[in-house]
Design a protein around this motif. Structure first.
Motif, PDB file in Angstrom:
ATOM      1  N   MET A 228       0.823  -1.208   0.000  1.00 33.34           N
ATOM      2  CA  MET A 228       0.000   0.000   0.000  1.00 33.34           C
ATOM      3  C   MET A 228       0.854   1.253   0.000  1.00 33.34           C
ATOM      4  N   ARG A 229       1.919   1.257   0.807  1.00 28.62           N
ATOM      5  CA  ARG A 229       2.772   2.443   0.840  1.00 28.62           C
ATOM      6  C   ARG A 229       3.528   2.628  -0.473  1.00 28.62           C
ATOM      7  N   VAL A 230       3.947   1.522  -1.072  1.00 27.27           N
ATOM      8  CA  VAL A 230       4.610   1.627  -2.369  1.00 27.27           C
ATOM      9  C   VAL A 230       3.632   2.117  -3.436  1.00 27.27           C
ATOM     10  N   GLN A 231       2.383   1.648  -3.375  1.00 25.34           N
ATOM     11  CA  GLN A 231       1.394   2.122  -4.340  1.00 25.34           C
ATOM     12  C   GLN A 231       1.116   3.609  -4.171  1.00 25.34           C
ATOM     13  N   VAL A 232       1.126   4.085  -2.942  1.00 25.91           N
ATOM     14  CA  VAL A 232       0.952   5.531  -2.725  1.00 25.91           C
ATOM     15  C   VAL A 232       2.099   6.291  -3.373  1.00 25.91           C
ATOM     16  N   PHE A 233       3.315   5.795  -3.173  1.00 28.45           N
ATOM     17  CA  PHE A 233       4.472   6.473  -3.759  1.00 28.45           C
ATOM     18  C   PHE A 233       4.419   6.436  -5.285  1.00 28.45           C
ATOM     19  N   VAL A 234       4.093   5.271  -5.840  1.00 29.65           N
ATOM     20  CA  VAL A 234       4.036   5.132  -7.293  1.00 29.65           C
ATOM     21  C   VAL A 234       2.918   5.999  -7.874  1.00 29.65           C
ATOM     22  N   ALA A 235       1.752   5.990  -7.222  1.00 26.01           N
ATOM     23  CA  ALA A 235       0.651   6.822  -7.704  1.00 26.01           C
ATOM     24  C   ALA A 235       1.006   8.303  -7.627  1.00 26.01           C
ATOM     25  N   PHE A 236       1.739   8.692  -6.585  1.00 29.75           N
ATOM     26  CA  PHE A 236       2.166  10.097  -6.471  1.00 29.75           C
ATOM     27  C   PHE A 236       3.122  10.459  -7.602  1.00 29.75           C
ATOM     28  N   VAL A 237       4.047   9.565  -7.923  1.00 31.59           N
ATOM     29  CA  VAL A 237       4.987   9.833  -9.025  1.00 31.59           C
ATOM     30  C   VAL A 237       4.237   9.932 -10.351  1.00 31.59           C
ATOM     31  N   ASP A 238       3.271   9.044 -10.572  1.00 36.36           N
ATOM     32  CA  ASP A 238       2.467   9.112 -11.801  1.00 36.36           C
ATOM     33  C   ASP A 238       1.715  10.436 -11.894  1.00 36.36           C
ATOM     34  N   ALA A 239       1.098  10.839 -10.785  1.00 41.56           N
ATOM     35  CA  ALA A 239       0.321  12.077 -10.782  1.00 41.56           C
ATOM     36  C   ALA A 239       1.215  13.285 -11.062  1.00 41.56           C
ATOM     37  N   VAL A 240       2.399  13.307 -10.420  1.00 36.90           N
ATOM     38  CA  VAL A 240       3.314  14.442 -10.637  1.00 36.90           C
ATOM     39  C   VAL A 240       3.801  14.470 -12.081  1.00 36.90           C
ATOM     40  N   GLY A 241       4.127  13.291 -12.644  1.00 41.36           N
ATOM     41  CA  GLY A 241       4.600  13.250 -14.025  1.00 41.36           C
ATOM     42  C   GLY A 241       3.545  13.734 -15.010  1.00 41.36           C
ATOM     43  N   ILE A 242       2.318  13.269 -14.864  1.00 38.68           N
ATOM     44  CA  ILE A 242       1.257  13.687 -15.776  1.00 38.68           C
ATOM     45  C   ILE A 242       0.891  15.154 -15.542  1.00 38.68           C
ATOM     46  N   TYR A 243       0.976  15.616 -14.303  1.00 38.80           N
ATOM     47  CA  TYR A 243       0.693  17.037 -14.010  1.00 38.80           C
ATOM     48  C   TYR A 243       1.727  17.938 -14.687  1.00 38.80           C
ATOM     49  N   ILE A 244       3.001  17.546 -14.624  1.00 36.65           N
ATOM     50  CA  ILE A 244       4.042  18.355 -15.284  1.00 36.65           C
ATOM     51  C   ILE A 244       3.844  18.358 -16.797  1.00 36.65           C
ATOM     52  N   GLY A 245       3.505  17.186 -17.355  1.00 37.99           N
ATOM     53  CA  GLY A 245       3.251  17.140 -18.793  1.00 37.99           C
ATOM     54  C   GLY A 245       2.067  17.999 -19.199  1.00 37.99           C
ATOM     55  N   ALA A 246       0.992  17.999 -18.395  1.00 39.34           N
ATOM     56  CA  ALA A 246      -0.178  18.824 -18.706  1.00 39.34           C
ATOM     57  C   ALA A 246       0.139  20.306 -18.603  1.00 39.34           C
ATOM     58  N   LEU A 247       0.973  20.692 -17.610  1.00 41.55           N
ATOM     59  CA  LEU A 247       1.359  22.090 -17.485  1.00 41.55           C
ATOM     60  C   LEU A 247       2.210  22.528 -18.674  1.00 41.55           C
ATOM     61  N   ILE A 248       3.126  21.659 -19.107  1.00 45.32           N
ATOM     62  CA  ILE A 248       3.978  22.022 -20.248  1.00 45.32           C
ATOM     63  C   ILE A 248       3.139  22.185 -21.514  1.00 45.32           C
ATOM     64  N   LEU A 249       2.159  21.324 -21.713  1.00 47.29           N
ATOM     65  CA  LEU A 249       1.299  21.399 -22.896  1.00 47.29           C
ATOM     66  C   LEU A 249       0.168  22.407 -22.733  1.00 47.29           C
ATOM     67  N   ASP A 250       0.095  23.053 -21.551  1.00 49.50           N
ATOM     68  CA  ASP A 250      -0.940  24.059 -21.268  1.00 49.50           C
ATOM     69  C   ASP A 250      -2.349  23.481 -21.429  1.00 49.50           C
ATOM     70  N   ILE A 251      -2.539  22.302 -20.821  1.00 50.91           N
ATOM     71  CA  ILE A 251      -3.837  21.641 -20.861  1.00 50.91           C
ATOM     72  C   ILE A 251      -4.615  22.049 -19.606  1.00 50.91           C
ATOM     73  N   PRO A 252      -5.863  22.450 -19.758  1.00 49.92           N
ATOM     74  CA  PRO A 252      -6.639  22.843 -18.578  1.00 49.92           C
ATOM     75  C   PRO A 252      -6.939  21.615 -17.694  1.00 49.92           C
ATOM     76  N   LEU A 253      -7.388  21.921 -16.473  1.00 47.44           N
ATOM     77  CA  LEU A 253      -7.724  20.885 -15.487  1.00 47.44           C
ATOM     78  C   LEU A 253      -6.535  19.979 -15.179  1.00 47.44           C
ATOM     79  N   ALA A 254      -5.339  20.567 -15.142  1.00 44.84           N
ATOM     80  CA  ALA A 254      -4.147  19.758 -14.889  1.00 44.84           C
ATOM     81  C   ALA A 254      -4.163  19.169 -13.480  1.00 44.84           C
ATOM     82  N   LEU A 255      -4.523  19.982 -12.477  1.00 44.17           N
ATOM     83  CA  LEU A 255      -4.543  19.483 -11.102  1.00 44.17           C
ATOM     84  C   LEU A 255      -5.625  18.427 -10.882  1.00 44.17           C
ATOM     85  N   PRO A 256      -6.872  18.631 -11.333  1.00 44.82           N
ATOM     86  CA  PRO A 256      -7.860  17.555 -11.176  1.00 44.82           C
ATOM     87  C   PRO A 256      -7.451  16.269 -11.874  1.00 44.82           C
TER      88      PRO A 256
END
Length: 508
Positions: free
Chosen positions: A263-291
């Motif tokens: 469970m703790r590893v899944q939290v860490f992995v999910a956090f890394v996935d969320a941060v990676g996709i959030y950075i990609g959405a910000l770079i591409l200027d896609i709305p609703l990046a945080l949600p």
């Protein structure tokens, strides 16, 4: 000229006949003919049938009825569990949450918080964090959808145009009027089936009430899982036979540790996935990046399936907002993040203890979704991790080197010796009490004491006067004088000599 044959008696002796009347093969001299087993015709027929059935068919039949019994037992178990599904779901979710927030609870315990107060504080902290994230995401969703309203409408029309062109390329006629007509038909169907929809809404309300009751039960159970989880497990192992208790106890502890690690590893992995996709959405200027990032984070708790679904949401938003090229770039970002997760993060962070094969993960998620919908998809892989680690512990006999298991075995041995010593002491005490009772009975009841004969030839009066003294009768004393006779006792005439008796007989 003919040669005379052997006599019939010799022929019958040399050629024995079978029970059916036919002649059998001649036997060698000095040997006895084989004897036929004495069996009934029905038994012989059954044996012939058994011989005619191939061995593989018999093995398949034996396996079949055993598998059928196992499936029936599993079906009955599932049917019984369905009646307590609300309690079972609450226990499973509380167990997963307890393994997830256990480190925070341990921090409060180290700060000298009472265990129950530490559990309540941990839960309140978790609820405050989740509430803050949901509020922030809600605000982002409201503002983002307000900004994207026109783009979404335009995207819908573009999607209709693309569908029309695609249908025409395959020879189908599809226009905007057909789409409007389809929408009108859907609205008419909704108006015609209002009662069915309202009944479904009532069922949804009942389900929402069950969710509320389940949430309260989860929080209440979570408090005691955090504060008294180890004692609850120790109590559960009391139902296991004593000789297997250390192994089962150790397997449960190792399995639970594996679930917490997963469970703790899944939290860490999910956090890394969320941060990676959030950075990609910000770079591409896609709305609703945080949600989208928050959605990816929660979807990461469902292996494989959650990442695919949440990544598809990010690609769709990019397609609606900025077009096909940006959507393809976003798809590349999602695939890159997931590859880093599966090939780099999980092998390094997860370790071999809870490492699961991808096929096993997919099958577990599918089975959990089939049985318990989205909740089954969430809890399937943690249960699989528990089973895998506990089975590994038992197969490798790790309890033989486990300090806690060895300590439990030592305590069990000492308790067994103490119980045996106590049992022997109780038995000795009972035996001593019985001997004392027997001695008192012998001393009390007349005639039972070997050193105190109550009834003698001198009569009851003399015995009552001196019961501890026995007077020999007709026996001279050591000094040659006659034994002293008690005056109070009645006199007993001395026996007459034999000659005197003979003279009296002669005279008579």
């Amino acid at each position: 000229m003919t040669v005379p044959g052997p006599p019939s008696s010799d022929l019958s002796a040399e050629t024995p006949t079978t029970p059916t009347g036919g002649a059998s093969a001649p036997t060698e001299p000095g040997t006895h003919p084989p004897q036929q087993p004495h069996s009934s015709p029905r038994l012989a027929e059954e044996e012939r049938i058994q011989e005619d059935i191939p061995w593989g068919v018999r093995i398949a039949a034996s396996w079949s009825w055993r598998v059928i019994i196992i499936l029936i037992a599993a079906g009955v178990a599932i049917w019984l569990i369905s009646h307590v599904m609300l309690i079972l779901i609450a226990l499973l979710i509380a167990g997963l949450l307890s393994t997830l927030i256990r480190p925070l609870h341990d921090v409060f315990v180290k700060l000298k918080f009472p265990r129950v107060l530490a559990a309540i504080t941990t839960i309140l902290t978790m609820l405050a964090f989740i509430t803050g994230v949901l509020v922030l995401v809600g605000q982002q969703l409201v503002s983002g959808f307000a900004e994207m309203a026109d783009q979404v409408e335009e995207g819908i029309y573009e999607l209709i145009d693309w569908g029309e062109q695609t249908a025409q390329s395959f020879g189908f006629q599809f226009s905007g009027d057909d789409f409007n007509q389809a929408v009108d038909e859907v609205i008419g169907w909704i108006q015609e089936n209002q009662e069915t929809i309202m009944s479904s809404a009532g069922a949804f309300g009942s389900a929402a009430a069950n969710v509320g009751v389940g949430a309260v039960l989860i929080l209440f159970t979570l408090i005691f899982f955090l504060s008294d989880g180890r004692r609850l497990w120790d109590y559960m192992t009391l139902f296991v036979p004593g000789k297997h208790r250390p192994a089962i106890h150790g397997a449960g502890r190792r399995g639970w540790t594996a679930v917490g690690t997963y469970m703790r590893v899944q939290v860490f992995v999910a956090f890394v996935d969320a941060v990676g996709i959030y950075i990609g959405a910000l770079i591409l200027d896609i709305p609703l990046a945080l949600p989208i990032a928050v959605l990816v984070f929660f979807g990461g708790f469902v292996p494989v399936v959650g990442a695919v679904v949440t990544g598809a949401v990010a690609v769709i938003v990019a397609l609606v907002d900025q077009g096909f090229v940006t959507a393809m770039i976003m798809l590349g970002v999602v695939v890159l993040v997931q590859q880093i997760e599966s090939n780099v993060l999980q092998p390094i962070v997860m370790g071999k203890a809870v490492k699961l094969h991808p096929l096993a993960v997919v099958l577990a998620v599918t089975a959990g979704t089939t049985l318990m919908n989205i909740l089954g998809a969430l809890i399937a892989v943690p249960i699989l991790a528990f089973i895998k680690r506990a089975t590994q512990y038992l197969n490798k006999e790790e309890w033989r080197g486990d300090p806690e298991a060895l300590e439990m075995r030592r305590v069990q041995t000492e308790e067994a010796f103490a119980r045996e010593a106590h049992k022997e002491a109780v038995e000795a005490e009972e035996q001593a009490s019985m001997e004392t009772l027997k001695r008192r009975v012998k001393q009390t009841v007349p005639g039972l004491h070997p050193d105190r004969p109550v009834f003698s030839r001198q009569g009851s009066a003399g015995a009552s006067e001196d019961p501890g003294r026995s007077v020999p009768v007709g026996r001279p004393a050591g000094d040659g004088s006659r034994p002293r006779r008690d005056e109070s006792s009645p006199s007993v005439p001395a026996p007459k000599p034999a000659a005197e008796d003979h003279r009296e007989d002669k005279e008579s």
